[in-house]
Design a protein around this motif. Structure first.
Motif, PDB file in Angstrom:
ATOM      1  N   VAL A  26       0.837  -1.201   0.000  1.00  0.00           N
ATOM      2  CA  VAL A  26       0.000   0.000   0.000  1.00  0.00           C
ATOM      3  C   VAL A  26       0.872   1.250   0.000  1.00  0.00           C
ATOM      4  O   VAL A  26       0.592   2.226  -0.710  1.00  0.00           O
ATOM      5  N   LEU A  27       1.950   1.230   0.765  1.00  0.00           N
ATOM      6  CA  LEU A  27       2.848   2.378   0.800  1.00  0.00           C
ATOM      7  C   LEU A  27       3.500   2.594  -0.561  1.00  0.00           C
ATOM      8  O   LEU A  27       3.627   3.739  -1.026  1.00  0.00           O
ATOM      9  N   GLU A  28       3.895   1.517  -1.211  1.00  0.00           N
ATOM     10  CA  GLU A  28       4.496   1.642  -2.540  1.00  0.00           C
ATOM     11  C   GLU A  28       3.484   2.200  -3.541  1.00  0.00           C
ATOM     12  O   GLU A  28       3.825   3.030  -4.399  1.00  0.00           O
ATOM     13  N   ALA A  29       2.220   1.751  -3.431  1.00  0.00           N
ATOM     14  CA  ALA A  29       1.169   2.277  -4.314  1.00  0.00           C
ATOM     15  C   ALA A  29       0.926   3.756  -4.056  1.00  0.00           C
ATOM     16  O   ALA A  29       0.700   4.534  -4.987  1.00  0.00           O
ATOM     17  N   ALA A  30       0.969   4.178  -2.791  1.00  0.00           N
ATOM     18  CA  ALA A  30       0.785   5.595  -2.461  1.00  0.00           C
ATOM     19  C   ALA A  30       1.896   6.439  -3.092  1.00  0.00           C
ATOM     20  O   ALA A  30       1.633   7.521  -3.632  1.00  0.00           O
ATOM     21  N   ARG A  31       3.127   5.938  -3.035  1.00  0.00           N
ATOM     22  CA  ARG A  31       4.231   6.663  -3.670  1.00  0.00           C
ATOM     23  C   ARG A  31       4.003   6.775  -5.177  1.00  0.00           C
ATOM     24  O   ARG A  31       4.217   7.827  -5.777  1.00  0.00           O
ATOM     25  N   GLY A  32       3.575   5.679  -5.782  1.00  0.00           N
ATOM     26  CA  GLY A  32       3.365   5.682  -7.227  1.00  0.00           C
ATOM     27  C   GLY A  32       2.269   6.624  -7.671  1.00  0.00           C
ATOM     28  O   GLY A  32       2.295   7.148  -8.792  1.00  0.00           O
ATOM     29  N   GLN A  33       1.268   6.851  -6.797  1.00  0.00           N
ATOM     30  CA  GLN A  33       0.152   7.729  -7.141  1.00  0.00           C
ATOM     31  C   GLN A  33       0.336   9.149  -6.640  1.00  0.00           C
ATOM     32  O   GLN A  33      -0.543   9.993  -6.807  1.00  0.00           O
ATOM     33  N   GLY A  34       1.483   9.403  -6.019  1.00  0.00           N
ATOM     34  CA  GLY A  34       1.745  10.750  -5.529  1.00  0.00           C
ATOM     35  C   GLY A  34       0.923  11.136  -4.322  1.00  0.00           C
ATOM     36  O   GLY A  34       0.701  12.327  -4.065  1.00  0.00           O
ATOM     37  N   LEU A  35       0.475  10.151  -3.552  1.00  0.00           N
ATOM     38  CA  LEU A  35      -0.302  10.431  -2.350  1.00  0.00           C
ATOM     39  C   LEU A  35       0.625  10.674  -1.162  1.00  0.00           C
ATOM     40  O   LEU A  35       1.764  10.197  -1.150  1.00  0.00           O
ATOM     41  N   PRO A  36       0.140  11.394  -0.129  1.00  0.00           N
ATOM     42  CA  PRO A  36       1.019  11.766   0.989  1.00  0.00           C
ATOM     43  C   PRO A  36       1.560  10.595   1.789  1.00  0.00           C
ATOM     44  O   PRO A  36       2.619  10.704   2.402  1.00  0.00           O
ATOM     45  N   GLY A  37       0.826   9.483   1.828  1.00  0.00           N
ATOM     46  CA  GLY A  37       1.309   8.375   2.630  1.00  0.00           C
ATOM     47  C   GLY A  37       0.252   7.334   2.865  1.00  0.00           C
ATOM     48  O   GLY A  37      -0.699   7.188   2.090  1.00  0.00           O
ATOM     49  N   VAL A  38       0.424   6.610   3.979  1.00  0.00           N
ATOM     50  CA  VAL A  38      -0.463   5.522   4.362  1.00  0.00           C
ATOM     51  C   VAL A  38      -0.861   5.721   5.820  1.00  0.00           C
ATOM     52  O   VAL A  38      -0.053   6.178   6.632  1.00  0.00           O
ATOM     53  N   VAL A  39      -2.106   5.391   6.141  1.00  0.00           N
ATOM     54  CA  VAL A  39      -2.550   5.375   7.533  1.00  0.00           C
ATOM     55  C   VAL A  39      -2.748   3.919   7.938  1.00  0.00           C
ATOM     56  O   VAL A  39      -3.566   3.208   7.340  1.00  0.00           O
ATOM     57  N   ALA A  40      -1.962   3.477   8.927  1.00  0.00           N
ATOM     58  CA  ALA A  40      -2.095   2.121   9.469  1.00  0.00           C
ATOM     59  C   ALA A  40      -3.025   2.176  10.678  1.00  0.00           C
ATOM     60  O   ALA A  40      -2.870   3.038  11.547  1.00  0.00           O
ATOM     61  N   LYS A  41      -4.008   1.271  10.723  1.00  0.00           N
ATOM     62  CA  LYS A  41      -4.983   1.260  11.811  1.00  0.00           C
ATOM     63  C   LYS A  41      -5.066  -0.155  12.387  1.00  0.00           C
ATOM     64  O   LYS A  41      -5.279  -1.119  11.637  1.00  0.00           O
TER      65      LYS A  41
END
Length: 350
Positions: free
Chosen positions: A309-324
């Protein structure tokens, strides 16, 4: 050459005392799928049929119809029938409808009276305790709504509907006036035990809670303060949930150049707070709502595989990941380590 307008099919001339004259006058039987009976004598039933229809017209509302003397006496109820005696709802008296309307579902075409989708929300039988020009007391027996109700006239066509019995769900609670959202703590790395966590994208948007009830929606911001929602979002989102009360938590983010409300939690649903319910179960209940529309989406979540998920966020230019944490409760107003914001890019040291 100017195209001819479609001819309107004339309704039969009304008889004196015809209770369906107003109904027929408002409808073109050649254009609407609604039943439009002729001028024959009214059928005789048992005066015991009721139906509640959900009407997605210009403004979402519910139509309560009670069989009486060969017609369905009708009220438009903007917020639906009240589930508790603590609240009265407006009920606007409308024209009598034919008995055949109790089975009607369909799309009333644009340009016609009451244009929009009509579905049956509940139906069954009822008993009359009192019926006068100013007050109607009934006992309703349906699959979704049952109990004693009274309709009383206030002014003109405006009536109110009141539930006389105790709440249908005695443990139900109203939505809170305001709720400060739970916030994640920022961490540099993903959790070491990923199987105990669910992972969502961080959208980088504006925190927004939506309080949906009776098809209407109000909003609060990240500090729990009342704010205006984006134009058109509240009414459309409310229409999808219908009479189900819900408190939604999410972000107003810009996706593909368009503001979209990304919903990722449901702290209150169907009259019950879910603050102590584990995150996994809240997410499953949220997914079951099927919230998806032109201005809102249910945000995806991914149990266990945070690195992907973190790698996908980087690829889409998103700020990051929230782990819950999958077992975490919802802690209003708290910045909790049970939720962790992991940026897509590590911060540079000065």
């Amino acid at each position: 050459m100017t195209p001819k307008k479609p001819e309107k099919h004339a309704a039969p001339p009304a008889r004196e005392g015809d209770r369906l004259a107003e109904y027929r006058d408002r409808r073109d039987p050649g254009r609407t799928p609604e039943p439009v009976p002729g001028d024959e004598a009214l059928p005789r039933g048992n005066d015991d049929t009721f139906v509640v229809q959900e009407h997605h017209a210009t403004s979402l509302h519910w139509d309560l119809r009670l069989e009486r003397d060969g017609v369905l006496v009708s009220w438009a109820v903007p917020k639906g029938l009240p589930w508790s005696p603590d609240t009265n709802h407006l009920a606007v008296h409308t024209e009598d409808h034919p008995l055949e309307y109790a089975a009607f579902e369909g799309e009333i075409p644009r340009g016609e009276y009451g244009a929009g989708k009509m579905t049956i929300w509940d139906r069954g039988t009822y008993e009359t305790e009192k019926w006068s020009e100013r007050e109607v007391k009934v006992v309703i027996h349906g699959s979704r709504v049952s109990g004693r109700y009274v309709l009383f006239r206030t002014r003109g066509r405006n009536w109110m509907i009141h539930r006389m019995d105790p709440p249908a769900d005695p443990d139900a609670e109203p939505l809170p006036e305001s709720l400060r959202p739970m916030r994640p703590q920022e961490r540099a790395r993903l959790p070491r035990d990923p199987d105990a966590w669910g992972f969502e994208f961080a959208w980088g948007g504006r925190r927004l809670a939506a309080y949906v009830e009776g098809g209407r929606t109000r909003f609060t911001d990240g500090r729990g303060r009342a704010v205006d929602g984006p134009g058109g979002l509240g009414s459309r989102l409310g229409a999808q949930l219908g009479v189900r009360p819900a408190l939604l938590d999410g972000e107003l983010a810009v996706l593909d150049g368009r503001e979209t409300y990304m919903v990722y939690d449901v702290p209150h649903l169907d009259g019950h707070p879910l603050l102590d319910v584990p995150y996994r179960e809240r997410r499953e209940r949220l997914d079951d709502l099927g919230l998806s529309g032109p201005r809102w989406q249910t945000a995806p979540w991914f149990p266990g595989d945070g690195a992907a998920v973190l790698e996908a966020a980087r690829g889409q230019g998103l700020p990051g990941v929230v782990a819950k944490r999958l077992d975490s409760p919802y802690e209003p107003g708290e910045e909790s380590g049970a939720w962790r914001l992991v940026p897509s890019r590590p911060k540079r040291r000065r």
